[in-house]
Scaffold this active site. Structure first.
Site, PDB file in Angstrom:
ATOM      1  N   THR A  48      64.818  41.486  -5.195  1.00 12.77           N
ATOM      2  CA  THR A  48      63.449  41.490  -4.693  1.00 12.77           C
ATOM      3  C   THR A  48      63.121  40.140  -4.077  1.00 12.77           C
ATOM      4  OG1 THR A  48      62.593  40.740  -6.823  1.00 12.77           O
ATOM      5  CG2 THR A  48      62.695  43.121  -6.451  1.00 12.77           C
TER       6      THR A  48
ATOM      7  N   GLU B  38      62.364  48.360  -4.904  1.00 14.44           N
ATOM      8  CA  GLU B  38      62.525  49.168  -6.117  1.00 14.44           C
ATOM      9  C   GLU B  38      62.569  50.664  -5.832  1.00 14.44           C
ATOM     10  OE1 GLU B  38      60.444  45.345  -7.491  1.00 14.44           O
ATOM     11  OE2 GLU B  38      60.457  46.639  -5.722  1.00 14.44           O
TER      12      GLU B  38
ATOM     13  N   LYS C 283      37.733  39.665  -4.824  1.00 12.81           N
ATOM     14  CA  LYS C 283      36.602  40.130  -5.616  1.00 12.81           C
ATOM     15  C   LYS C 283      35.416  39.204  -5.359  1.00 12.81           C
ATOM     16  CE  LYS C 283      35.297  41.869 -10.158  1.00 12.81           C
ATOM     17  NZ  LYS C 283      35.713  42.099 -11.559  1.00 12.81           N
TER      18      LYS C 283
ATOM     19  N   TRP D  51      34.844  44.651  -4.337  1.00 13.33           N
ATOM     20  CA  TRP D  51      36.178  44.384  -3.816  1.00 13.33           C
ATOM     21  C   TRP D  51      36.168  44.359  -2.292  1.00 13.33           C
ATOM     22  CZ3 TRP D  51      39.378  42.656  -7.334  1.00 13.33           C
ATOM     23  CH2 TRP D  51      39.257  43.100  -8.665  1.00 13.33           C
TER      24      TRP D  51
END
Length: 605
Positions: free
Chosen positions: A249, A394, A502, A507
């Site tokens: 990754t 993944e 936030k 949001w």
């Protein structure tokens, strides 16, 4: 229609059930006989459920199995299929040597068998790792199949990482052989003393191109290595769940983690990717994977290409707009795939020189969210359809791809664009859901956002060597993305969980803010990051790269947001930079931006 039973009905039905008996091998009656029974009106009979014995068949419980041949799904079968049924289909590569190389699947198969035989001669054991530091090209393609087909694990390393990180990855993977393009000879010179397990270094070049003074022990040229071998090599047969490929990754905190793919997962992923509603690959296509083969196996395109006999065009190291355009035109490419930053360079080159496409029909864009302005530019100016895709290392990596359904073809253009801006529908084999803070699944209404979870046969169950512990939650993998899913199953990433802003308890999607900025005619690239605010907790800062030769002010950029988002979502400030830092896979590195501007004072503070 589901008609719920009144409370207690299952209990009463259980009480009324007759003793169990066996009829034609099916358990009839007993406590479960009434559960989900189908009652024939007036016929006086129930169709009971079948009791399926758990586990494998035994003498006491003789489960009936299908009478089909048992052939493991092995990656070598893909290349053999291509050689036999599409043997003359071309594989074209722009080499690091500067010239063009052409051959076909039949040739690639012969050379891959030679390479597999060479790995045997080097004394590699089953499941030993063979690393690559290489661009997209025919030799790298051969190693994809030679390594996996012979029962070893191909480990593609991203050469854009720092040398010390590359050495750490090679040691963690316990690589036994490392093959590299000559472009990366300086990297290899820097890391070889630190790679404790690598016993052989293979330069992907002719023997006469090998530098005599490289100072690297056990260095051999690829052509010399395979030239001494015969292509009369029989691919071994083994368990399809055996490890096939290893990718690490990127963009994570701390050291990267390894994702270990199996033969089964890779072949299934190749099937899924090739479907008409996904990449739609076929023997009638010429495909240019600009996405690197060191980035999640080039999104699986080399495997799907072999499965379908697709012509492959490899760009090598030349990924600038001019080089990519010339390759598309000269090789009559019909589909290309890459990250948004690559296509930004291509579109700028075409715009500056008044160029058009003659064969390109569609381009797959993934790796990070594709701005709607880019989707419009491809479609409106050049007649090219953008296939917006999403996935992760993944996930092998493909999770979703955006193509319209039949009913949506009748929608007006703007309504279609609203759908195409989403990351799309899942590929068969992938399941997804969004969950709230309490872990409960959220509705698919296209409005409610939550953490995105996935599962399926080509999604990891754990990281290599168990790094990080168990990554799953009740069998689901939490992607780290925040998303919505609409009633038709179209998923849209609204942010990474770590990048969402936030502000005042509400949001703000950094992706939405970036997409609007990217639609401004003077903006080449934009990134939105959160900065701390004493009153609102966080407020958005917009970082902008201007297009060459174009000037635009802070106030003009902010005015562009009016009417497009709520006023409280408009960034507090805009800063202009020469470039935005990109990671090893072409994604914007917002961690670096937040660090760079952590002391920036927003207006009014």
């Amino acid at each position: 229609m589901h008609c719920p039973r009144p409370p207690g009905s299952l209990h009463r039905m259980a009480e009324m059930a007759t003793p169990p008996r066996v009829l034609f091998g099916i358990v009839v009656g007993g406590p479960l006989a009434g559960n989900h029974a189908l009652t024939a009106r007036g016929g006086g009979f129930d169709t009971p459920p079948r009791r399926i014995p758990p586990g494998p068949a035994t003498e006491e419980s003789p489960n009936m199995l299908g009478l089909m041949q048992d052939h493991p799904l092995l990656i070598s079968s893909l290349l053999d299929f291509a050689a036999r049924h599409h043997g003359d289909a071309e594989i074209v590569s722009r080499r690091v040597e500067g010239d063009m190389h052409r051959y076909c699947y039949r040739d690639a198969t012969s050379r891959a068998r030679r390479a597999a035989s060479a790995l045997d001669r080097l004394g590699l054991e089953f499941s030993d790792r063979v690393a690559t530091l290489a661009w997209n090209g025919y030799r790298h393609f051969e190693l994809y199949f030679a390594v996996t087909g012979s029962g070893r694990v191909v480990h593609t390393i991203n050469p854009r990482l720092a040398p010390d990180q590359i050495a750490w990855i090679a040691n963690h993977a316990e690589d036994r052989v490392l093959a590299f393009d000559m472009t990366f000879l300086p990297i290899v010179k820097a890391i070889w003393p630190h790679c404790k397990t690598v016993k052989a270094w293979v330069a992907l070049c002719e023997a006469d191109a090998l530098p005599a003074d490289a100072g690297i022990p056990n260095l051999v040229s690829y052509e010399a290595l395979i030239g001494a071998e015969s292509d009369a090599y029989d691919w071994p047969r083994f368990d399809e769940n055996s490890a096939a490929a290893l990718c690490y990754t990127s963009g994570t905190t701390g050291n990267p983690k390894g994702v270990l793919y199996s033969h089964r997962s890779t072949v299934l992923h190749a099937y899924g990717a090739a479907l008409p509603d996904v990449l739609g690959m076929s023997a009638r296509e010429s495909v240019l994977p600009v996405v690197p083969m060191f980035h999640v196996n080039a999104w699986g395109i080399p495997y799907s290409a072999a499965m379908t006999g697709t012509k492959l065009v490899f760009p090598g190291a030349a990924l600038d707009g001019k080089s990519v355009y010339e390759l598309i035109e000269s090789e009559r490419v019909t589909m290309a795939a890459g990250v948004p930053t690559v296509w930004l360079g291509l579109l700028n080159h075409m715009s500056q020189h008044g160029l058009r496409f003659s064969t390109l029909e569609r381009t797959v864009i993934g790796g990070s969210a594709c701005p709607p302005a880019m989707i419009r530019a491809f479609k409106d100016q050049y007649g090219v359809t953008v296939l917006h895709a999403w996935g992760m290392t993944e996930m092998s990596p493909l999770g979703t791809l955006c193509k319209l359904k039949l009913k949506q073809l009748e929608l007006p253009p703007e309504a279609q664009m609203a759908v195409l801006a989403k990351q799309g529908r899942v590929v068969y084999g992938v399941e997804m859901k969004i969950v709230g803070p309490d872990g409960d699944e959220l509705p698919w209404d296209g409005k409610t956002s939550g953490d995105l979870y996935v599962k399926g046969p080509w999604i990891l169950s754990s990281y290599f060597k168990g790094e990080g512990g168990d990554p799953l939650r009740d069998g689901w993998f939490p992607t780290g993305d925040v998303a919505t899913i609409d009633a038709d199953g179209f998923m849209q990433i609204t942010d990474r969980s770590k990048d969402v802003i936030k502000s005042g308890g509400e949001w703000i999607s950094s992706i939405d803010i970036e997409n609007i900025a990217m639609a401004h005619p003077a903006v080449a690239m934009a990134a939105c990051v959160a900065l701390p605010h004493p009153k609102w907790d966080e407020r958005p800062l917009l970082v902008v790269v201007r297009k060459p030769g174009v000037d635009v002010s802070r106030d003009e950029i902010l005015a562009f947001y009016e009417g497009k988002v709520a006023k409280w979502q408009i960034p507090d400030d805009v800063v202009f930079v020469e470039s935005i830092p990109l990671g090893a896979t072409g994604k914007m590195q917002k961690v670096k931006l937040r660090e760079q501007f952590k002391d920036h004072r927003l207006p009014g503070m």
